[in-house]
Design a protein around this motif. Structure first.
Motif, PDB file in Angstrom:
ATOM      1  N   LYS B 128      32.910  43.379  65.530  1.00 48.93           N
ATOM      2  CA  LYS B 128      31.397  44.491  65.620  1.00 48.93           C
ATOM      3  C   LYS B 128      31.150  44.662  64.822  1.00 48.93           C
ATOM      4  O   LYS B 128      29.520  44.085  64.712  1.00 48.93           O
ATOM      5  N   ALA B 129      30.808  45.292  63.911  1.00 51.54           N
ATOM      6  CA  ALA B 129      30.414  45.954  62.215  1.00 51.54           C
ATOM      7  C   ALA B 129      30.069  45.420  61.760  1.00 51.54           C
ATOM      8  O   ALA B 129      28.533  45.179  60.770  1.00 51.54           O
ATOM      9  N   ALA B 130      31.084  43.558  61.465  1.00 59.33           N
ATOM     10  CA  ALA B 130      30.253  42.873  60.667  1.00 59.33           C
ATOM     11  C   ALA B 130      28.942  42.140  61.487  1.00 59.33           C
ATOM     12  O   ALA B 130      28.052  42.456  60.801  1.00 59.33           O
ATOM     13  N   LEU B 131      29.889  41.790  62.656  1.00 62.82           N
ATOM     14  CA  LEU B 131      27.633  40.992  63.130  1.00 62.82           C
ATOM     15  C   LEU B 131      26.510  41.877  63.032  1.00 62.82           C
ATOM     16  O   LEU B 131      25.699  41.317  62.858  1.00 62.82           O
ATOM     17  N   GLN B 132      26.682  43.209  62.917  1.00 59.54           N
ATOM     18  CA  GLN B 132      25.511  44.332  63.092  1.00 59.54           C
ATOM     19  C   GLN B 132      25.277  43.992  61.743  1.00 59.54           C
ATOM     20  O   GLN B 132      23.724  44.172  61.568  1.00 59.54           O
ATOM     21  N   LYS B 133      25.670  43.423  61.090  1.00 56.57           N
ATOM     22  CA  LYS B 133      25.654  44.358  59.611  1.00 56.57           C
ATOM     23  C   LYS B 133      24.924  42.889  59.372  1.00 56.57           C
ATOM     24  O   LYS B 133      23.996  42.498  57.913  1.00 56.57           O
ATOM     25  N   HIS B 134      25.368  41.833  59.643  1.00 58.02           N
ATOM     26  CA  HIS B 134      24.887  40.257  59.168  1.00 58.02           C
ATOM     27  C   HIS B 134      23.052  40.212  60.224  1.00 58.02           C
ATOM     28  O   HIS B 134      22.845  39.404  59.287  1.00 58.02           O
ATOM     29  N   TYR B 135      23.103  41.062  61.317  1.00 55.39           N
ATOM     30  CA  TYR B 135      21.824  41.437  61.390  1.00 55.39           C
ATOM     31  C   TYR B 135      20.985  41.860  60.335  1.00 55.39           C
ATOM     32  O   TYR B 135      19.222  41.615  60.215  1.00 55.39           O
ATOM     33  N   GLY B 136      21.255  42.622  59.818  1.00 56.07           N
ATOM     34  CA  GLY B 136      20.609  43.344  58.886  1.00 56.07           C
ATOM     35  C   GLY B 136      19.889  43.019  58.040  1.00 56.07           C
ATOM     36  O   GLY B 136      20.462  41.758  57.408  1.00 56.07           O
ATOM     37  N   GLY B 137      18.251  43.834  57.219  1.00 56.01           N
ATOM     38  CA  GLY B 137      17.601  42.295  56.598  1.00 56.01           C
ATOM     39  C   GLY B 137      16.770  41.755  56.100  1.00 56.01           C
ATOM     40  O   GLY B 137      17.052  40.609  55.770  1.00 56.01           O
ATOM     41  N   LYS B 138      16.988  40.783  57.988  1.00 56.50           N
ATOM     42  CA  LYS B 138      16.697  39.231  57.931  1.00 56.50           C
ATOM     43  C   LYS B 138      15.205  39.543  58.775  1.00 56.50           C
ATOM     44  O   LYS B 138      15.618  40.103  59.302  1.00 56.50           O
ATOM     45  N   ARG B 139      13.973  39.331  57.810  1.00 51.49           N
ATOM     46  CA  ARG B 139      12.839  39.282  58.139  1.00 51.49           C
ATOM     47  C   ARG B 139      12.529  39.103  59.218  1.00 51.49           C
ATOM     48  O   ARG B 139      11.725  38.758  60.229  1.00 51.49           O
ATOM     49  N   LEU B 140      12.971  37.462  59.470  1.00 49.41           N
ATOM     50  CA  LEU B 140      12.538  36.572  60.620  1.00 49.41           C
ATOM     51  C   LEU B 140      13.744  36.201  61.788  1.00 49.41           C
ATOM     52  O   LEU B 140      13.747  35.113  62.711  1.00 49.41           O
ATOM     53  N   LEU B 141      14.600  37.532  61.882  1.00 48.43           N
ATOM     54  CA  LEU B 141      15.359  37.046  63.215  1.00 48.43           C
ATOM     55  C   LEU B 141      14.095  38.385  64.001  1.00 48.43           C
ATOM     56  O   LEU B 141      13.852  38.849  64.349  1.00 48.43           O
ATOM     57  N   PRO B 142      14.218  37.338  65.248  1.00 46.81           N
ATOM     58  CA  PRO B 142      13.693  38.118  66.515  1.00 46.81           C
ATOM     59  C   PRO B 142      14.451  39.183  66.931  1.00 46.81           C
ATOM     60  O   PRO B 142      15.319  39.406  66.772  1.00 46.81           O
ATOM     61  N   PRO B 143      13.333  39.836  66.765  1.00 50.39           N
ATOM     62  CA  PRO B 143      14.094  41.373  66.852  1.00 50.39           C
ATOM     63  C   PRO B 143      14.157  42.014  68.399  1.00 50.39           C
ATOM     64  O   PRO B 143      14.964  42.854  68.675  1.00 50.39           O
ATOM     65  N   ILE B 144      13.712  41.192  69.722  1.00 48.01           N
ATOM     66  CA  ILE B 144      14.571  41.463  70.640  1.00 48.01           C
ATOM     67  C   ILE B 144      15.699  40.546  70.675  1.00 48.01           C
ATOM     68  O   ILE B 144      16.397  40.606  71.161  1.00 48.01           O
ATOM     69  N   PHE B 145      16.133  39.666  69.880  1.00 47.40           N
ATOM     70  CA  PHE B 145      17.730  39.139  69.722  1.00 47.40           C
ATOM     71  C   PHE B 145      18.052  40.350  69.219  1.00 47.40           C
ATOM     72  O   PHE B 145      19.362  40.446  69.723  1.00 47.40           O
ATOM     73  N   ARG B 146      17.754  41.123  68.474  1.00 52.90           N
ATOM     74  CA  ARG B 146      18.682  42.160  67.655  1.00 52.90           C
ATOM     75  C   ARG B 146      19.094  43.394  68.710  1.00 52.90           C
ATOM     76  O   ARG B 146      19.900  43.575  69.042  1.00 52.90           O
ATOM     77  N   ASP B 147      17.769  43.450  69.354  1.00 56.04           N
ATOM     78  CA  ASP B 147      18.289  44.491  70.569  1.00 56.04           C
ATOM     79  C   ASP B 147      18.319  44.616  71.630  1.00 56.04           C
ATOM     80  O   ASP B 147      19.736  45.056  72.248  1.00 56.04           O
ATOM     81  N   GLN B 148      18.648  43.248  72.075  1.00 54.95           N
ATOM     82  CA  GLN B 148      18.875  43.106  73.389  1.00 54.95           C
ATOM     83  C   GLN B 148      20.567  42.517  73.332  1.00 54.95           C
ATOM     84  O   GLN B 148      21.167  42.499  74.500  1.00 54.95           O
ATOM     85  N   ASN B 149      21.076  42.305  71.966  1.00 53.07           N
ATOM     86  CA  ASN B 149      22.131  40.948  72.095  1.00 53.07           C
ATOM     87  C   ASN B 149      22.983  41.904  72.279  1.00 53.07           C
ATOM     88  O   ASN B 149      23.590  42.908  72.256  1.00 53.07           O
ATOM     89  N   HIS B 150      23.975  41.488  73.217  1.00 53.25           N
ATOM     90  CA  HIS B 150      25.846  41.733  73.628  1.00 53.25           C
ATOM     91  C   HIS B 150      26.112  41.053  73.287  1.00 53.25           C
ATOM     92  O   HIS B 150      26.277  39.588  73.801  1.00 53.25           O
ATOM     93  N   ILE B 151      27.305  40.745  73.362  1.00 54.31           N
ATOM     94  CA  ILE B 151      28.211  39.964  73.122  1.00 54.31           C
ATOM     95  C   ILE B 151      29.188  39.645  73.724  1.00 54.31           C
ATOM     96  O   ILE B 151      29.502  40.995  74.762  1.00 54.31           O
TER      97      ILE B 151
END
Lengths: 270, 364
Positions: B128-151
């Motif tokens: 889980k921690a690795a996935l959160q890190k995977h989302y980091g630093g990616k400017r073109l990742l839709p913010p809503i994907f990051r925020d609403q994301n639940h595994i």
């Protein structure tokens, strides 16, 4: 007797105004037939003729540097440069033993101008400077406004001599800057767009981390590589030769006229 | 009838002839001259007629001992047909590949017993921690994907791999050029010398992994490499407790093709790195022969994380041994457009400004 003396003094005065170089050092002999403005075609009105004549005389005397203008109809197949050089030589223009001066030749039929320089004129009128004067005169010459073109020659020529005497002859570095080409209005955003595509492309690549491995470099057994045969065999060679690009130089180029005098100069169409 | 040896010009392919004047071989078409020994050696080297020979001993995997697989049971996915193995205490409810419900089909049977297993070194929390890190630093990742994301689900799965060991005998020929430039007062000269370069030798590979499951995308599995074989232990059914295992459905023999491709490429790269001092090096022929190639059947630990966004399933995989996490993410098209326009305008203005400065400085 008084009248004779007055006439004599007047003659001396006129002589010193019209051909002061000859009056001053006595070299080259008297050339009163060779006025600094010779308009054999008659492109100037009488007023213009005397105005330009005066302008050339005054500038020449002031600078101790001959500025002359010759107008002919046709060049008879000779080059404008040759004609200008010969006019300078045959007119015995030029101050001092070096014959410091510059002559502008206009051919009304061949629509050509040429400037011949001599002595200090070669230093003062650089190739870039001559082309700059030609550029300044072109519109007036093309429109038949010869008087204005000759004023430009006298004014600009005088300025060149002054600049040269100050130790910095007018050269390519003094040419006025043209505005930046409009093509840059297209090139700049195009370069910007290419950079944007590269940057955004790399941002997109950050989102894609799933890709196949091309090789198995990480699985090479340590120390297992052993090159048993290594052969580097020379087969043949080729030599290509390309001519070097000639550097564009600044300064003045010279040539020798038919009478053997060294001249500088340049010419152009209008 | 006597045999006439004919040499071809390495430059243009024409037949070369002996030139008595220079005592060398000369091509009548392009005029190039060659030393007789050099051309003879070149012909012998490039005309060996050999081909790759990449055969494997693929009898990997063992037989189950009586009672060894008793505690294992099989689940089948109703949607994708994936067959998963777990121990009887594992409450598998959904398929790790497609997320649909699975049903227990009873006692595990069939298939080979793995030779080795690399046990999980990292737990669910680390994934889980690795996935959160995977989302980091990616400017073109839709913010809503990051925020609403639940595994939706995180599953530890042992994925079947074939591990290939082999020694390779490599023979590679290159055409190489060396370019020298010089000039005199009038001309610039470029001398190009052409060489025939050959390298032969051996190189060994160990544990080159090939995914043995069609349910696991090959690119996803190759992306989380490498696995370190130091941690591998002999397989025991007990290792599966709490985890799922996939059954192989691509056998070792079928997997050799992928191993061959990767081994050949690596062998060529390794030998190419010994060709130094040239301006350009172009491989002409390469022959790779394998010796003592053998395969092992191993289960390797992978955390699979699935999330659904806009009706699309995004699958992430984490190497359960090293923690390397991969998985493609969606692109925020609006943000990509804004960045493109912004950078175009900014860069365009800077370039235009620089062009003006250079123009004023007399450089343009």
């Amino acid at each position: 007797m008084k009248k004779i003396w007055t006439f004599f003094l007047l003659l001396v005065f006129c002589f010193s105004i019209s051909v002061p170089a000859l009056a001053e050092d006595g070299a080259g002999g008297f050339a009163d037939a060779h006025y600094r403005l010779q308009d054999s075609v008659g492109v100037l009105t009488e007023e213009e003729n005397s105005e330009i004549q005066n302008l050339l005389d005054e500038t020449s005397v002031q600078l101790q540097f001959d500025l002359a203008v010759v107008v002919v109809d046709t060049l008879d197949g000779r080059s404008a440069q040759e004609w200008a050089d010969d006019s300078f030589d045959s007119g015995q223009f030029g101050y001092g033993s070096n014959k410091d001066g510059a002559l502008l030749l206009i051919s009304t039929v061949d629509r050509t101008w040429a400037i011949s320089t001599c002595g200090y004129g070669i230093t003062a009128f650089t190739d870039a400077g001559i082309q700059y004067i030609g550029e300044q005169m072109r519109d007036d010459l093309a429109a038949g406004n010869y008087a204005e073109a000759f004023r430009t020659f006298a004014r600009q020529g005088g300025q060149f001599v002054t600049m040269a005497r100050e130790g910095r002859p007018f050269d390519s570095s003094d040419l006025p800057k043209k505005p930046l080409s409009w093509i840059w209005l297209i090139i700049s955003p195009a370069i910007g767009f290419v950079v944007a595509i590269i940057v955004v492309g790399s941002m997109k690549r950050q989102l894609r981390t799933v890709r196949r491995q091309a090789a198995a470099g990480g699985y090479v057994r340590e120390g297992s590589m052993n090159v048993t045969e290594s052969k580097d065999l020379f087969l043949y060679h080729t030599i290509d030769r390309t001519e070097k690009a000639k550097n564009t130089s600044s300064g003045s180029s010279t040539h020798t006229s038919s009478s053997g005098t060294t001249h500088g100069g340049g010419s152009g169409k209008f | 009838m006597s045999h006439v040896q004919e040499y071809k010009c390495p430059r243009c392919g024409g037949a070369v002839a002996f030139d008595s004047g220079t005592q060398k071989l000369k091509c009548p078409y392009c005029g190039t001259e060659f030393d007789i020994e050099a051309l003879e050696s070149y012909e012998n080297d490039t005309d060996s007629g050999q081909t790759d020979d990449m055969n494997w001993e693929t009898s990997a995997g063992g037989q189950w001992q009586a009672g060894e697989a008793e505690g294992l049971c099989t689940f089948v996915c109703k949607s994708c047909g994936g067959e998963i193995v777990g121990d009887e205490n594992t409450a598998a409810t959904s398929c790790p590949f497609c997320g649909n419900p699975v049903v227990m089909t009873g006692q595990f049977s069939g298939a080979l017993k793995p030779d080795y297993i690399i046990p999980f070194k990292l737990d669910k929390k680390a994934a889980k921690a690795a996935l959160q890190k995977h989302y980091g630093g990616k400017r073109l990742l839709p913010p809503i994907f990051r925020d609403q994301n639940h595994i939706d689900e995180i599953k530890g799965v042992y994925v079947p791999f074939w591990l290939f060991d082999a020694d390779a005998e490599v023979s590679v020929h290159y055409k190489a050029t060396s370019v020298q430039n010089w000039s005199d007062s009038n001309y610039n000269y470029t001398e190009t010398s052409y060489f025939s370069v050959s390298r032969s030798g051996v190189i060994g590979f160990e544990q080159v992994p090939v995914d043995g499951s069609t349910k696991m995308p090959d690119d996803l599995m190759e992306s989380i490499e490498p696995f370190r074989f130091d941690d591998a232990v002999e397989f025991k059914a007990a290792h599966l407790a709490g985890y799922l295992a996939d059954k192989y459905d691509v056998d070792a023999a079928q997997s050799t093709e992928r191993a061959n491709t990767r081994i050949k490429r690596s062998a060529e790269e390794a030998f190419a790195s010994t060709v130094k001092g040239y301006t350009s090096v172009t491989p002409e022929t390469s022959i790779v022969k394998l010796y003592g190639g053998s395969a092992k059947y191993a289960l390797l630990p992978v955390w699979l994380l699935n999330t659904t966004w806009n009706g699309e399933i995004f699958t992430f995989a984490m190497n359960g041994q090293t923690g390397k996490l991969v998985g493609d993410l969606p692109v925020d098209r609006g943000a990509a457009r804004k960045w493109t326009i912004g950078i175009t305008v900014l860069c365009g203005a800077v370039v235009y400004g620089l062009a003006w400065l250079l123009h004023l400085a007399g450089a343009l």
